[in-house]
Design a protein around this motif. Structure first.
Motif, short mmCIF file in Angstrom:
data_model
loop_
_atom_site.label_atom_id
_atom_site.label_comp_id
_atom_site.label_asym_id
_atom_site.label_seq_id
_atom_site.Cartn_x
_atom_site.Cartn_y
_atom_site.Cartn_z
N GLY A 9 0.87 -1.17 0.00
CA GLY A 9 0.00 0.00 0.00
C GLY A 9 0.91 1.22 0.00
N VAL A 10 0.58 2.22 -0.82
CA VAL A 10 1.42 3.43 -0.87
C VAL A 10 0.48 4.63 -0.67
N SER A 34 2.14 -1.81 -4.82
CA SER A 34 0.84 -1.19 -5.01
C SER A 34 0.05 -1.95 -6.07
N SER A 39 -0.47 4.71 -8.71
CA SER A 39 -0.12 5.03 -7.32
C SER A 39 1.36 4.80 -7.07
N ALA A 40 1.88 3.70 -7.60
CA ALA A 40 3.31 3.40 -7.43
C ALA A 40 4.15 4.53 -8.04
N ILE A 69 -3.23 -1.22 4.12
CA ILE A 69 -4.24 -1.19 3.05
C ILE A 69 -5.60 -1.39 3.70
#
Lengths: 282, 282
Positions: A9-10, A34, A39-40, A69
């Protein structure tokens, strides 16, 4: 403290955690995992992570795997993670519910490598852009079922949270979920419901916009929170949340009855009782 | 702008108003009128006022009389004030309800000297010690029944509020009270009720103290507010507050029904709807 940390999760929590690790010199390298490439990419651009990798490759080179997450996906993802780690690695989560996860991992052969944590910090925003420096400072971090984790792993995790400015509280997973319902989950429901009330009653949105002052903003701020995070929390903590929600509705009915019956003496007493919260929060 | 201003009440609003007048050079002298000698003394010590006097003496030497006291006592005190002023003086109030006061003063021979205002700023604290510098900035000030006031008086009052950083909105008194119920009064009731909920359910106050994070504090902050101010507001705005409170309880019941029936699709929709508040507050 760690050579390489993987954050799964980022977003708000993992991103802020990574920024804090880097700032305090607690991790040489942070890898991000991710589900979405966007998102990454964003997390890389924002400097939250040094590299984005698939889960297996990330875990293979990490000392600590930190999972933050939504709580519904935490359980299957955490099982995957636990199947991949050795007894040289530490796994921790940051979820807002603890009972379901602890139960799911209870009989896992690597259970002792896992430390169940809930750093009690957050904002109403989510995603990599929501990550901030100096998060967590001055807040509580709950560690659940400490006795089921390897003491050396617990100690390392505590050192990290303390370095971030948190104080540690120990609880069993059920107690955590009960307290979290009172202290955090109900606040979100009242805020969502208040936003819906105002949006329903006040059709002139411009007027809300022009009039809204500090009181309104502070009570309704949490209503911006992400349903992808909150629906699973309410699902997993359903019974406790229902219990507190029922109490809250009955407290609101007392205010309603005072107004309907014009019983202002009792209204005064209800408010005086509420004022006791001063003893508890500054 | 003014030689001498009298503030009736020496608390959060009047005290902050006085500090702002002095800082902006809008008043040479501020006189305080207070029911209690201790508050007057405190206001003098804090530099909120230059002198404390009885009402009649204070009015006799003032260009502006600014009344900021609980809304129940505002009506009789304002009648006294209005009986004492000449058409060279301006009177304004800062009350959170407007209908009852405007009605009470409607036929007063000096009605045109009075400007009904509600600067939409406040904190959960009260008394002279609660007064702060830089209050009011960026917030709305509602002026009601502008057409019943002398245009020169309205213009001076607007100039003052604008100098303090506020923007002006005009409304009739009934509309003000309806909007105030949505935007301000209901937030206080939910916050009082939330404090009572948590105090009822969570007997371990130490745990609340240790766990309470930003979300809890922001939704429960208003629960510290003074009943002497809020009971009269709820009395005077009873019908509007009941109307919004009924809606709020029915919104909360929707959340309850979702949890009871495990209808998480609808729960998601309720939260998505609440998220629309993002359009309105930043």
């Amino acid at each position: 403290m760690f050579n390489t940390v993987t954050i799964v999760g980022v977003g708000l929590i993992s991103g802020s955690f990574s920024l804090a690790l880097k700032e305090k010199g607690l991790a040489k390298k942070v890898i991000g995992v991710s589900r979405t490439a966007a998102s990454a990419q964003k997390a890389l651009e924002l400097g939250l992570i040094d590299e984005a990798l698939p889960l297996e490759q990330a875990i293979a080179q990490s000392d600590l795997i930190y999972v933050a997450i939504p709580v519904d996906v935490t359980i299957p993802v955490m099982k995957q993670v636990m199947d991949l780690v050795t007894d040289k690695q530490i796994v921790a989560d940051a979820g807002s519910t603890k009972h379901a996860l602890c139960l799911a991992l209870n009989d896992h052969p690597m259970r002792r490598q896992f430390v169940a944590t809930h750093p009690m910090w957050g904002t109403e925003y989510s995603g990599p852009e929501a990550a901030v420096r100096d998060a967590f400072v001055g807040r509580a971090c709950v560690i659940c079922e400490k006795e089921k984790s390897d003491p050396a792993a617990v100690e390392k995790i505590e050192q990290v949270y303390r370095a971030l400015g948190m104080h540690i509280i120990y609880m069993d997973a059920d107690s955590h979920d009960t307290h979290a319902a009172y202290i955090s989950h109900i606040s979100h429901i009242t805020s969502f419901a208040l936003a819906n009330t105002v949006l329903e009653k006040e059709r002139e949105e411009n007027t809300i916009f022009e009039l809204a002052g500090g009181g309104f903003e502070s009570t309704v701020r949490l209503a911006k929170s992400n349903p992808a995070m909150w629906v699973p929390i309410f699902m997993q903590n359903r019974e406790n949340v229902l219990d507190v929600l029922n109490e809250h509705i009955s407290q609101l009915r007392k205010f309603k009855a005072c107004l309907e019956k014009e019983n202002y003496q009792y209204l005064q007493e209800l408010i005086e009782n509420a004022n006791k919260i001063k003893r508890i929060i500054k």
